[in-house]
Write a protein that holds these residues in place. Structure first.
Motif, short mmCIF file in Angstrom:
data_model
loop_
_atom_site.label_atom_id
_atom_site.label_comp_id
_atom_site.label_asym_id
_atom_site.label_seq_id
_atom_site.Cartn_x
_atom_site.Cartn_y
_atom_site.Cartn_z
N ASP A 83 -45.88 19.93 21.01
CA ASP A 83 -45.65 20.84 19.89
C ASP A 83 -44.26 20.64 19.30
N GLU A 84 -44.12 21.06 18.04
CA GLU A 84 -42.83 20.99 17.37
C GLU A 84 -41.83 21.93 18.05
N LEU A 85 -40.54 21.59 17.91
CA LEU A 85 -39.48 22.50 18.33
C LEU A 85 -39.65 23.83 17.58
N ALA A 86 -39.46 24.93 18.27
CA ALA A 86 -39.54 26.25 17.62
C ALA A 86 -38.21 26.56 16.94
N TRP A 87 -38.27 26.80 15.65
CA TRP A 87 -37.06 27.12 14.88
C TRP A 87 -36.84 28.64 14.81
N GLY A 88 -37.68 29.39 15.53
CA GLY A 88 -37.45 30.83 15.65
C GLY A 88 -37.49 31.58 14.32
N ILE A 89 -36.45 32.38 14.08
CA ILE A 89 -36.45 33.27 12.92
C ILE A 89 -36.46 32.52 11.58
N HIS A 90 -36.19 31.23 11.60
CA HIS A 90 -36.14 30.47 10.33
C HIS A 90 -37.47 29.83 9.94
N GLU A 91 -38.47 29.94 10.81
CA GLU A 91 -39.75 29.27 10.50
C GLU A 91 -40.43 29.93 9.30
N GLY A 92 -40.85 29.09 8.37
CA GLY A 92 -41.60 29.58 7.22
C GLY A 92 -40.77 30.31 6.19
N GLN A 93 -39.44 30.36 6.40
CA GLN A 93 -38.57 31.10 5.47
C GLN A 93 -38.08 30.18 4.35
N PRO A 94 -37.95 30.75 3.14
CA PRO A 94 -37.44 29.94 2.02
C PRO A 94 -36.06 29.38 2.34
N SER A 95 -35.80 28.21 1.80
CA SER A 95 -34.50 27.57 2.01
C SER A 95 -33.46 28.21 1.09
N THR A 96 -32.38 28.68 1.67
CA THR A 96 -31.28 29.27 0.89
C THR A 96 -29.99 28.59 1.31
N PRO A 97 -28.91 28.77 0.55
CA PRO A 97 -27.62 28.20 0.99
C PRO A 97 -27.24 28.65 2.40
N GLU A 98 -27.58 29.92 2.73
CA GLU A 98 -27.24 30.45 4.06
C GLU A 98 -28.03 29.74 5.16
N THR A 99 -29.35 29.58 4.94
CA THR A 99 -30.16 28.93 5.97
C THR A 99 -29.77 27.45 6.09
N LYS A 100 -29.49 26.82 4.97
CA LYS A 100 -29.07 25.41 5.03
C LYS A 100 -27.79 25.27 5.85
N SER A 101 -26.87 26.19 5.62
CA SER A 101 -25.61 26.17 6.37
C SER A 101 -25.86 26.38 7.86
N ALA A 102 -26.79 27.28 8.20
CA ALA A 102 -27.12 27.54 9.61
C ALA A 102 -27.72 26.29 10.26
N PHE A 103 -28.57 25.59 9.50
CA PHE A 103 -29.18 24.37 10.02
C PHE A 103 -28.13 23.29 10.24
N PHE A 104 -27.24 23.11 9.27
CA PHE A 104 -26.20 22.08 9.42
C PHE A 104 -25.32 22.36 10.64
N LYS A 105 -25.02 23.63 10.83
CA LYS A 105 -24.20 24.00 11.98
C LYS A 105 -24.94 23.67 13.28
N LEU A 106 -26.23 23.97 13.33
CA LEU A 106 -27.01 23.69 14.53
C LEU A 106 -27.09 22.18 14.80
N MET A 107 -27.30 21.40 13.72
CA MET A 107 -27.36 19.94 13.88
C MET A 107 -26.02 19.40 14.39
N ARG A 108 -24.93 19.97 13.89
CA ARG A 108 -23.61 19.53 14.37
C ARG A 108 -23.45 19.86 15.85
N ASP A 109 -23.92 21.04 16.24
CA ASP A 109 -23.90 21.41 17.66
C ASP A 109 -24.63 20.35 18.49
#
Length: 206
Positions: A83-109
């Protein structure tokens, strides 16, 4: 351990893929028209391979992507480890500057080695790799299955290829992918080698 060849593909396009919305383990979406076309093109390119077994995730987009192979009578099995990795609260949510920023931070982690980082109610790369190890153990315990077709998901595919090639998960970005792209991986009895890297030739209109 006996020799094996794994044909690993990512599922075909869904509407959420098309719209750039994260799906993850919690979104059980269907292929769209483009995804079904990709599935058909992949089938036509690889229908003459004598697959002994098919492994898919528990999410229907993987089965829909290789249903034509299943329809020919090749046995298949669903493994939740794929199965795919679970993205939790972000699954199925529209992409916004805030969510993009959260994703970039996670990828950097992740690329910095913080592989237990995850979104709320989501999974970390380390957690996904643990269930992938179980899935791989099942697949490798069946020596009679020489040619194996595996259909899974984008982020999970990156992690799985790290597992096969014995790379740290910090290198997950080394494995690009798109919908219904193929990685062909051979196992010689002791190690895995990538024989075909990010192959999309079958998706080109001839």
């Amino acid at each position: 351990m006996t020799e094996k060849t794994l044909y690993i593909v990512r599922h075909g396009q869904t509407d959420l893929n098309k719209r750039g919305i994260v799906q993850g383990r919690g979104m059980d979406t269907d292929l769209n028209d483009e995804g079904r076309l990709q599935a058909n093109m992949f089938y036509n390119a690889y229908k003459d391979v004598a697959f002994d077994k098919i492994y898919i995730s528990t999410l229907k987009r993987t089965q829909q992507s290789i249903q034509q192979f299943i329809d020919t009578g090749i046995p298949f099995e669903k493994l939740s480890g794929l199965d795919e990795l679970a993205w939790g609260i972000h699954e199925g949510q529209p992409s916004t500057p805030e969510t993009k920023s959260a994703f970039f931070k996670l990828m950097r982690d992740w690329t910095a080695g913080r592989l237990d980082s995850k979104f709320e109610r989501g999974e970390s790369p380390n957690e996904v790799q643990e269930r992938q190890k179980e899935a791989l153990e099942i697949m490798m315990s069946r020596p009679e299955e020489k040619n194996v077709l595996i259909c899974m998901h984008g982020r999970a595919l990156r992690l799985f290829l790290c597992l096969l090639t014995d790379k740290s998960l910090i290198h997950m970005e080394d494995f690009p992918h798109q919908n219904l792209v193929l990685y062909k991986v051979t196992y010689d009895g002791s190690r895995f080698d990538i024989a075909d890297f990010n192959n999309a030739i079958h998706l080109q209109i001839h």
